[in-house]
Design an enzyme around this catalytic site. Structure first.
Site, PDB file in Angstrom:
ATOM      1  N   CYS A  32       2.444   2.738   0.908  1.00  0.00           N
ATOM      2  CA  CYS A  32       3.653   3.747   0.303  1.00  0.00           C
ATOM      3  C   CYS A  32       4.393   2.880  -0.533  1.00  0.00           C
ATOM      4  O   CYS A  32       5.127   1.831  -0.042  1.00  0.00           O
ATOM      5  CB  CYS A  32       4.126   4.472   1.235  1.00  0.00           C
ATOM      6  SG  CYS A  32       5.905   5.283   0.635  1.00  0.00           S
ATOM      7  N   CYS A  35       8.259   3.306   0.090  1.00  0.00           N
ATOM      8  CA  CYS A  35       8.354   2.736   1.480  1.00  0.00           C
ATOM      9  C   CYS A  35       8.953   1.162   1.267  1.00  0.00           C
ATOM     10  O   CYS A  35       9.676   0.715   2.030  1.00  0.00           O
ATOM     11  CB  CYS A  35       7.444   2.929   2.284  1.00  0.00           C
ATOM     12  SG  CYS A  35       6.859   4.708   2.542  1.00  0.00           S
TER      13      CYS A  35
END
Length: 107
Positions: A32, A35
């Site tokens: 991600c 993230c």
């Protein structure tokens, strides 16, 4: 200097739900990109405010049970727990200013 605490399916209850301080949980995964963008911001907040709020991360790839139980449907998801109860939830990468506003009442 306080650091970000890594939690897992087995330690979530102990570290997050039983904490005497507010806890911000960052649900993330290595695939991600947002993230990875927010991780340094979480670390910076932990260094600045870790004496009042516990900052925790949970790798959703390695720990799938807790995100499923906590209705984490997208990444990154940030949840704030106080007294073992979910009080706030944010999805997507946020700026430091946005996170500070979210945590203001606990700082």
């Amino acid at each position: 200097m306080p650091e970000v605490v890594e939690v897992s399916d087995t330690t979530f209850e102990e570290v997050v739900l039983r904490s005497e301080r507010p806890v911000l949980v960052d649900y993330w995964a290595d695939w991600c990109a947002p993230c990875r963008q927010i991780a340094p911001v979480i670390a910076e907040l932990a260094a600045e405010h870790g004496d009042k709020v516990t900052f925790a991360t949970l790798d959703t790839s390695a720990n799938p049970l807790t995100p499923a139980e906590r209705q984490v449907l997208g990444l990154p998801t940030l949840q704030v727990y106080v007294g073992g109860e979910l009080v706030k939830q944010l999805q997507g990468a946020k700026t430091k200013a946005q996170l500070l506003r979210t945590l203001q009442e606990y700082l």
